[in-house]
Design a protein around this motif. Structure first.
Motif, short mmCIF file in Angstrom:
data_model
loop_
_atom_site.label_atom_id
_atom_site.label_comp_id
_atom_site.label_asym_id
_atom_site.label_seq_id
_atom_site.Cartn_x
_atom_site.Cartn_y
_atom_site.Cartn_z
N VAL A 195 3.57 -7.57 5.34
CA VAL A 195 3.11 -6.44 6.14
C VAL A 195 3.05 -5.19 5.27
O VAL A 195 4.00 -4.90 4.54
CB VAL A 195 4.08 -6.19 7.33
N LYS A 196 1.96 -4.47 5.36
CA LYS A 196 1.84 -3.20 4.64
C LYS A 196 2.12 -2.07 5.63
O LYS A 196 1.49 -1.98 6.67
CB LYS A 196 0.44 -3.05 4.05
N VAL A 197 3.10 -1.25 5.31
CA VAL A 197 3.49 -0.12 6.16
C VAL A 197 3.03 1.15 5.45
O VAL A 197 3.58 1.52 4.42
CB VAL A 197 5.01 -0.10 6.41
N GLU A 198 1.99 1.80 6.01
CA GLU A 198 1.43 2.99 5.38
C GLU A 198 1.73 4.28 6.14
O GLU A 198 1.52 5.36 5.62
CB GLU A 198 -0.08 2.82 5.19
N ASP A 199 2.24 4.16 7.35
CA ASP A 199 2.55 5.34 8.15
C ASP A 199 3.82 6.00 7.64
O ASP A 199 4.88 5.36 7.58
CB ASP A 199 2.71 4.94 9.62
N ILE A 200 3.72 7.25 7.25
CA ILE A 200 4.85 7.95 6.63
C ILE A 200 6.05 8.04 7.56
O ILE A 200 7.20 7.92 7.13
CB ILE A 200 4.42 9.35 6.11
N THR A 201 5.82 8.18 8.85
CA THR A 201 6.93 8.22 9.81
C THR A 201 7.66 6.88 9.86
O THR A 201 8.89 6.83 9.86
CB THR A 201 6.41 8.60 11.21
N ALA A 202 6.89 5.80 9.87
CA ALA A 202 7.49 4.46 9.89
C ALA A 202 8.28 4.20 8.61
O ALA A 202 9.33 3.56 8.63
CB ALA A 202 6.41 3.41 10.08
N ILE A 203 7.76 4.70 7.49
CA ILE A 203 8.46 4.54 6.21
C ILE A 203 9.79 5.31 6.25
O ILE A 203 10.83 4.78 5.87
CB ILE A 203 7.57 5.02 5.04
N MET A 204 9.75 6.55 6.74
CA MET A 204 10.96 7.36 6.81
C MET A 204 11.99 6.77 7.78
O MET A 204 13.19 6.89 7.56
CB MET A 204 10.60 8.79 7.19
N GLU A 205 11.52 6.12 8.84
CA GLU A 205 12.43 5.49 9.79
C GLU A 205 13.23 4.37 9.14
O GLU A 205 14.30 4.00 9.61
CB GLU A 205 11.65 4.94 10.99
N ARG A 206 12.72 3.83 8.05
CA ARG A 206 13.42 2.77 7.31
C ARG A 206 14.31 3.37 6.22
O ARG A 206 14.80 2.65 5.36
CB ARG A 206 12.41 1.80 6.72
N ASP A 207 14.49 4.68 6.23
CA ASP A 207 15.33 5.40 5.25
C ASP A 207 14.83 5.23 3.82
O ASP A 207 15.62 5.18 2.88
CB ASP A 207 16.80 4.97 5.35
N VAL A 208 13.51 5.15 3.66
CA VAL A 208 12.91 5.05 2.33
C VAL A 208 12.33 6.41 1.97
O VAL A 208 11.51 6.96 2.70
CB VAL A 208 11.81 3.96 2.30
N MET A 209 12.77 6.95 0.84
CA MET A 209 12.29 8.26 0.41
C MET A 209 11.34 8.17 -0.77
O MET A 209 10.59 9.09 -1.04
CB MET A 209 13.48 9.15 0.04
N LEU A 210 11.39 7.06 -1.52
CA LEU A 210 10.52 6.88 -2.68
C LEU A 210 9.64 5.66 -2.48
O LEU A 210 10.14 4.58 -2.17
CB LEU A 210 11.34 6.70 -3.95
N THR A 211 8.34 5.84 -2.65
CA THR A 211 7.42 4.72 -2.54
C THR A 211 6.75 4.51 -3.89
O THR A 211 6.73 5.42 -4.71
CB THR A 211 6.34 4.99 -1.46
N PRO A 212 6.23 3.33 -4.14
CA PRO A 212 6.21 2.19 -3.24
C PRO A 212 7.60 1.58 -3.09
O PRO A 212 8.46 1.77 -3.95
CB PRO A 212 5.26 1.21 -3.94
#
Length: 78
Positions: free
Chosen positions: A34-51
């Motif tokens: 699954v590719k998660v590109e929504d910044i809010t969804a990424i932040m909800e997973r406590d990820v601050m650095l991408t990829p």
């Protein structure tokens, strides 16, 4: 197995996605990628650095592109 690739769609994110697909293919395993590109969804997973790469909800790589060999090692131990 659920593999999530977190990132906004930049070139590094796309490279990580390709590496994940290649690793899964070479290992011959079944995985839901699954590719998660929504910044809010990424932040909800406590990820601050991408990829970033998550396997079954656990953060494995953040802020860099893992190569195919590293991903295979991660998935082999998952």
């Amino acid at each position: 197995m659920k593999i999530e690739i977190l990132g906004t769609g930049c070139m590094k994110c796309k490279r990580l996605a390709k590496n994940v697909e290649k690793a899964v293919s070479e290992l011959g395993i079944s995985a839901d990628i699954v590719k998660v590109e929504d910044i809010t969804a990424i932040m909800e997973r406590d990820v601050m650095l991408t990829p970033a790469l998550m396997v079954d909800g656990e953060l494995k790589v953040s802020g860099r592109v893992a190569d195919v060999a590293e991903i295979k090692a991660i998935l082999g131990g998952a």
